[in-house]
Structure formats: C-alpha cells, structure tokens
Scaffold this active site. Sequence first.
Site, PDB file in Angstrom:
ATOM      1  CG  ASP A   1      -1.351  -1.274   1.066  1.00 18.02           C
ATOM      2  OD1 ASP A   1      -2.574  -1.931   0.438  1.00 18.02           O
ATOM      3  OD2 ASP A   1      -1.191  -2.072   2.280  1.00 18.02           O
TER       4      ASP A   1
ATOM      5  CD  GLU B   1      -0.748  -6.733  -6.741  1.00 14.56           C
ATOM      6  OE1 GLU B   1      -0.664  -6.161  -5.338  1.00 14.56           O
ATOM      7  OE2 GLU B   1      -1.453  -8.102  -5.560  1.00 14.56           O
TER       8      GLU B   1
HETATM    9  O1  TRH Z   1       4.635  -5.954   0.460  1.00 18.65           O
HETATM   10  P1  TRH Z   1       3.850  -6.742  -0.160  1.00 18.65           P
HETATM   11  O2  TRH Z   1       3.705  -8.400  -0.043  1.00 18.65           O
HETATM   12  O3  TRH Z   1       2.479  -5.988  -0.745  1.00 18.65           O
HETATM   13  C1  TRH Z   1       1.025  -7.112  -0.956  1.00 18.65           C
HETATM   14  C2  TRH Z   1       0.816  -6.644  -2.024  1.00 18.65           C
HETATM   15  O4  TRH Z   1       0.560  -5.132  -2.194  1.00 18.65           O
HETATM   16  C3  TRH Z   1      -0.776  -7.216  -1.947  1.00 18.65           C
HETATM   17  O5  TRH Z   1      -1.208  -7.038  -3.385  1.00 18.65           O
HETATM   18  C4  TRH Z   1      -1.292  -6.673  -0.850  1.00 18.65           C
HETATM   19  O6  TRH Z   1      -2.630  -7.066  -0.821  1.00 18.65           O
HETATM   20  C5  TRH Z   1      -1.133  -7.349   0.554  1.00 18.65           C
HETATM   21  O7  TRH Z   1       0.332  -6.725   0.556  1.00 18.65           O
HETATM   22  C6  TRH Z   1      -1.928  -6.381   1.041  1.00 18.65           C
HETATM   23  O8  TRH Z   1       4.422  -6.531  -1.859  1.00 18.65           O
HETATM   24  P2  TRH Z   1       4.513  -5.308  -2.976  1.00 18.65           P
HETATM   25  O9  TRH Z   1       3.191  -4.259  -3.718  1.00 18.65           O
HETATM   26  O10 TRH Z   1       5.477  -5.967  -4.478  1.00 18.65           O
HETATM   27  O11 TRH Z   1       5.098  -4.157  -2.084  1.00 18.65           O
HETATM   28  C7  TRH Z   1       7.056  -3.922  -1.457  1.00 18.65           C
HETATM   29  C8  TRH Z   1       7.125  -3.174  -1.532  1.00 18.65           C
HETATM   30  O12 TRH Z   1       8.280  -3.020  -0.858  1.00 18.65           O
HETATM   31  C9  TRH Z   1       7.239  -2.515  -3.012  1.00 18.65           C
HETATM   32  O13 TRH Z   1       7.264  -0.993  -2.999  1.00 18.65           O
HETATM   33  C10 TRH Z   1       8.581  -2.371  -2.570  1.00 18.65           C
HETATM   34  C11 TRH Z   1       9.400  -2.380  -1.315  1.00 18.65           C
HETATM   35  N1  TRH Z   1      10.223  -3.070  -0.745  1.00 18.65           N
HETATM   36  C12 TRH Z   1      11.968  -1.527  -0.537  1.00 18.65           C
HETATM   37  O14 TRH Z   1      11.451  -0.723  -0.949  1.00 18.65           O
HETATM   38  N2  TRH Z   1      12.837  -2.535  -0.060  1.00 18.65           N
HETATM   39  C13 TRH Z   1      13.057  -3.383   0.062  1.00 18.65           C
HETATM   40  O15 TRH Z   1      14.081  -4.054   1.365  1.00 18.65           O
HETATM   41  C14 TRH Z   1      11.801  -4.893  -0.193  1.00 18.65           C
HETATM   42  C15 TRH Z   1      12.451  -6.149   0.664  1.00 18.65           C
HETATM   43  C16 TRH Z   1      10.788  -4.102  -0.533  1.00 18.65           C
END
Ligand code: TRH
Length: 356
Positions: A18, A254
């Site tokens: 989010d 995503e």
């Molecule tokens: O964290 P997520 O699993 O989020 C999910 C999805 O959005 C899903 O649709 C939702 O319904 C659920 O949560 C509740 O994965 P996502 O979407 O890839 O988001 C991860 C974010 O974290 C992305 O912006 C990348 C960031 N990130 C970093 O910036 N640095 C890091 O070291 C890591 C591990 C992630």
Amino acid sequence: MATMRWSIFCRVVDNYGDIGFAWRLAADLAARGEAVRLFVDDCRALAWMAPGRAAGVEVLDWDDAAIASSEVLVETFGGGLPARVDAELAAGTQRPVCINVEHLSAESFVERSHRLPSPRFSEAGETRTTWFFYPGFSERTGGLLREPGLLQRRSEFGDAREWLATMGIELREAERRVSLFCYRNPALGALLDTLGEAPTLLLLTPGPATEQVQALLGPGLRRGALRAVCLPALPQTDFDRLLWSCDINFMRGEDSLVRAIWAGAPFVWQIYPQDDGAHTAKLDAFLARFLQGAPAPLAAAIRETLAVWNGIGSVRVALALPEAAAWAAHCRLWRDRLAAQADLASTLLEFVNSKR
Ligand code: TRH
C-alpha cells in the site's frame, strides 16, 4: 500543461504494497512537476523505503487531511477518504477530480472497469463522481508505474559486483545471483535444493524470506553450492539496484513484480494468497499475458515453476527452473513491449486533465 495540486490517500492495510505503491506514485508525479500531498495513516515504512523523501512530496497524517486547494484527490485501493474530506466533498463547495486507483491485475474485468465513473449523491443532492482507474498490462488500462528515466538508469547501471560491494558483500567467481522477497512458502526447501546445485548467492530480504531460510539452513546459511546472505530493508532506489544485480528475482505482491519486470531479468512471482482462492485466476490471467509469444517449452516450464512456487495444483517436491537464456530473452522482450505503452502517471495526468 499547468501543474496541479494532488492529494493522495493511503491506508496501510498489510505488508508494504500500500505505502510502497502510494509513495512511488507520489514521487513519480512530483518528478513531473506536480505538487503532491500524501496522507497516510502509518508512515513508518517510509523511514527505510524513502529515507531522503522526494522534492515536491509532502507526507502528512491521515487525520490532518482536508481538501484544501487540491485539484485532484486520489484514493488508493478503495481504502476510502478521511471523514473530513468526505464531508467537504458532500458539502459540494469544492469539486476536485476524484480518482480511485485500484490494484494491479491482468484479469479481463480491468479493461472493462478502467475509467468507469462511480456516481454518488451528496447531502446537498448533487452528484459526486469517483473515477475508477486501473493499472494494467495493456493499452486499454492505466499501464504500470514507470517513473521518468527509469529504463535509462537501469541500462546505465554498471556492475552488480560493485553495488554488492557497497552492501559489504563480495561476489565470488561464477556465482549466480538470486534475490528472494516472499511470503511464507512451503516450496522454499525445494528451491534451496535446486539453487544449491550450482554456485549461487541468495540475497534475502528481511521478514519471511530471511526467517524461513534461516530456519531451513541454520546459522551457516549454506546448502550445496549455495550461500545465503541477509540484507537490511532497502530504500526503493536500492531495491531496484538489488533487482538489477540479480540473474533471477523471486518477488511477491504487485509493486515488486512491476520492478522485476522493468529490471528485465527472469523473475518468479509469489502472488498474494487470498483465502477465497481468487489469486489463482489472477495468476492465470497474468501468465496468459506474460507468456504470449513465448516458445511452448519455455511457457510450460515457467507455468510449472510458478505453480509449484505458489502451491497451486498437485503437491510436488521438486522445483525446476526454466532454461536461463530463453527465460531471460523472453523477460527482456516483455519488458520492451510494456515499455512501449504509456505509464500509469502519464495516463493519470492525461485522464485528470480531460476531466477538469
Ligand atoms: O509487501 P507486499 O507483499 O504487499 C502486498 C501487495 O501489495 C498485495 O497486493 C496486498 O494486497 C498485500 O500486500 C496486503 O508486496 P509489494 O506490493 O511488492 O510491495 C512491497 C514494497 O516494498 C515495494 O514498494 C518494494 C518495497 N521494498 C523496498 O523498498 N525495499 C525492500 O528492501 C523490500 C523488501 C521491499
């Protein structure tokens, strides 16, 4: 086009998707000269995700939200608006363009629902319209976030060895690099077996990836020819560099899927599992798009890998990876095809301008 004032509203429900998406959208619009206020109910993750913040983005508390002079209100993922903003809209004295940006999906309803109005009557009896805006993989959707200069920066990124060294990690001769960002995953043991067959550096993101691999490998973090290394939580900009440094990226959710696509390297997606099983259709729709034009043996191998990784279908104990060169070539091709389409911030700007 004149700069507009945007308010983006983000409720953090779970995980990092989010705030990760909302921040990326806010920073992207600001990089194009828009003035952005991001109202969020829990901004803790921004401390590591965006430690330097971004010029043009103001991060504010959800409870302090008001329309003020915003010309555009963006609700994310149907998370709603703060009560005061809702009341101001109902009063009808200000008429910003209201958008609800939805979750990314390749399913066909996305093309049907993109840009549809959702009218509502206010207490003053006037209609207030919120427009549905869907990210997606085709021209008939809002597209994917791709901030200005991203692909240029990606192609100018030099050496994985150099970047890893800045993280205190020394790359060994002939080591394959693999990143891991995942949820709880029963297929992880099978993946470690497969990766351990060749020299591999497995880069673990904090949370379930690190915890599960530590439990499976013990403190030595070794299996066969594989060694694993734990990473800290990275700023989004370094998270990209991690993906650019790797031969295979195991991604979840995503936003990180999209970053893996732009990295142009092979990726394996763990879709966010839903209790009602809705994720299976979502994964199928994604694969149908992603595998268009892929040679049949490669398409079958990718399907098989994603089925095992996502625990879909019969229980299998082995996790084979698709042939590396063909897999990489297809991912580059798909990246280039998607890069030829308009990105999400551009389609959003164009849409908002057409509604003012
Ligand atoms: O964290 P997520 O699993 O989020 C999910 C999805 O959005 C899903 O649709 C939702 O319904 C659920 O949560 C509740 O994965 P996502 O979407 O890839 O988001 C991860 C974010 O974290 C992305 O912006 C990348 C960031 N990130 C970093 O910036 N640095 C890091 O070291 C890591 C591990 C992630």
